[in-house]
Design a protein around this motif. Structure first.
Motif, PDB file in Angstrom:
ATOM      1  N   TYR A 162       4.801  -1.976  14.708  1.00  0.00           N
ATOM      2  CA  TYR A 162       3.224  -1.580  14.314  1.00  0.00           C
ATOM      3  C   TYR A 162       2.915  -0.397  13.357  1.00  0.00           C
ATOM      4  CZ  TYR A 162       3.926  -6.085  16.994  1.00  0.00           C
ATOM      5  OH  TYR A 162       4.732  -7.927  17.099  1.00  0.00           O
ATOM      6  N   ARG A 163       2.594   0.333  13.827  1.00  0.00           N
ATOM      7  CA  ARG A 163       2.351   1.368  13.043  1.00  0.00           C
ATOM      8  C   ARG A 163       3.089   1.804  11.622  1.00  0.00           C
ATOM      9  NH1 ARG A 163       3.796   5.491  16.702  1.00  0.00           N
ATOM     10  NH2 ARG A 163       2.399   5.049  18.138  1.00  0.00           N
ATOM     11  N   ASP A 164       4.041   1.837  10.980  1.00  0.00           N
ATOM     12  CA  ASP A 164       4.013   1.782  10.263  1.00  0.00           C
ATOM     13  C   ASP A 164       4.375   0.358   9.668  1.00  0.00           C
ATOM     14  OD1 ASP A 164       3.653   4.872  10.528  1.00  0.00           O
ATOM     15  OD2 ASP A 164       5.552   5.577  11.293  1.00  0.00           O
ATOM     16  N   TYR A 165       4.671  -0.881   9.780  1.00  0.00           N
ATOM     17  CA  TYR A 165       4.615  -1.447   9.205  1.00  0.00           C
ATOM     18  C   TYR A 165       4.789  -1.440   8.205  1.00  0.00           C
ATOM     19  CZ  TYR A 165       5.916  -6.597   9.474  1.00  0.00           C
ATOM     20  OH  TYR A 165       6.860  -7.432   9.179  1.00  0.00           O
ATOM     21  N   PRO A 223       8.503  -1.455   2.070  1.00  0.00           N
ATOM     22  CA  PRO A 223       8.703  -2.499   1.093  1.00  0.00           C
ATOM     23  C   PRO A 223       8.187  -3.833   1.653  1.00  0.00           C
ATOM     24  CG  PRO A 223      10.747  -2.221   1.570  1.00  0.00           C
ATOM     25  CD  PRO A 223       9.839  -1.158   2.675  1.00  0.00           C
ATOM     26  N   VAL A 224       6.782  -3.968   2.789  1.00  0.00           N
ATOM     27  CA  VAL A 224       6.600  -5.137   2.963  1.00  0.00           C
ATOM     28  C   VAL A 224       4.969  -4.791   2.698  1.00  0.00           C
ATOM     29  CG1 VAL A 224       4.968  -6.483   4.914  1.00  0.00           C
ATOM     30  CG2 VAL A 224       7.497  -5.693   5.397  1.00  0.00           C
ATOM     31  N   GLY A 225       5.043  -3.171   2.316  1.00  0.00           N
ATOM     32  CA  GLY A 225       3.308  -2.901   1.817  1.00  0.00           C
ATOM     33  C   GLY A 225       3.118  -3.644   0.341  1.00  0.00           C
ATOM     34  N   TYR A 226       4.091  -3.669  -0.233  1.00  0.00           N
ATOM     35  CA  TYR A 226       4.075  -4.195  -1.883  1.00  0.00           C
ATOM     36  C   TYR A 226       3.104  -5.127  -1.571  1.00  0.00           C
ATOM     37  CZ  TYR A 226       8.228  -0.626  -2.817  1.00  0.00           C
ATOM     38  OH  TYR A 226       8.832   0.078  -2.505  1.00  0.00           O
ATOM     39  N   LEU A 262       0.497 -10.041  11.205  1.00  0.00           N
ATOM     40  CA  LEU A 262       1.506 -10.494  10.711  1.00  0.00           C
ATOM     41  C   LEU A 262       1.631 -11.966  10.952  1.00  0.00           C
ATOM     42  CD1 LEU A 262       3.754  -7.218  12.083  1.00  0.00           C
ATOM     43  CD2 LEU A 262       2.462  -8.296   9.774  1.00  0.00           C
ATOM     44  N   GLU A 263       1.105 -12.737  11.687  1.00  0.00           N
ATOM     45  CA  GLU A 263       1.898 -14.195  11.544  1.00  0.00           C
ATOM     46  C   GLU A 263       0.580 -14.902  10.623  1.00  0.00           C
ATOM     47  OE1 GLU A 263       0.564 -17.656  14.874  1.00  0.00           O
ATOM     48  OE2 GLU A 263       0.866 -15.851  15.241  1.00  0.00           O
TER      49      GLU A 263
END
Length: 118
Positions: free
Chosen positions: A26-29, A33-36, A59-60
């Motif tokens: 999870y640290r760099d999740y 690209p999900v960060g976009y 995340l859920e």
């Protein structure tokens, strides 16, 4: 101007402490690209997540908010997002850089493929 620097350092230090309690999963999740997809309120909420259990709940909800049809077992938005990330990696990767992390990849992920047959 001088007071902004210490405040920024405190914010960065706090974010680092929160992330330190998370596993590698999870640290760099959201560094990829999900960060976009993160909204500013979501980004602020993610900064406060300190455990894997909190991250899983976050995340859920994160993906559920984007699901266009919760009556189906799959999240169509997430499937399309993952398809676009894969396409961006394939089409725009160069050297050691993922295609999804390039400007062209980000455009493809957020806007989709162009239709050149119109």
């Amino acid at each position: 101007m001088r007071t902004a620097a210490p405040a920024a350092l405190v914010l960065l230090a706090t974010a680092g402490v929160a992330a330190a309690g998370l596993s590698v999963v999870y640290r760099d999740y959201f560094a990829g690209p999900v960060g976009y997809l993160l909204t500013e309120p979501e980004r602020a909420a993610w900064q406060r997540v300190t455990t894997d259990a909190e991250a899983e709940r976050f995340l859920e909800v994160f993906w559920l908010r984007r699901d266009p049809d919760i009556a189906t077992p799959e999240n169509e938005f997430r499937l399309e997002f993952e398809r676009r990330v894969s396409a961006a990696d394939h089409l725009f990767g160069f050297g050691g850089t993922r295609g999804a992390m390039s400007a062209r990849g980000r455009t493809l992920i957020l806007l989709g493929m162009c239709d050149t047959h119109r």
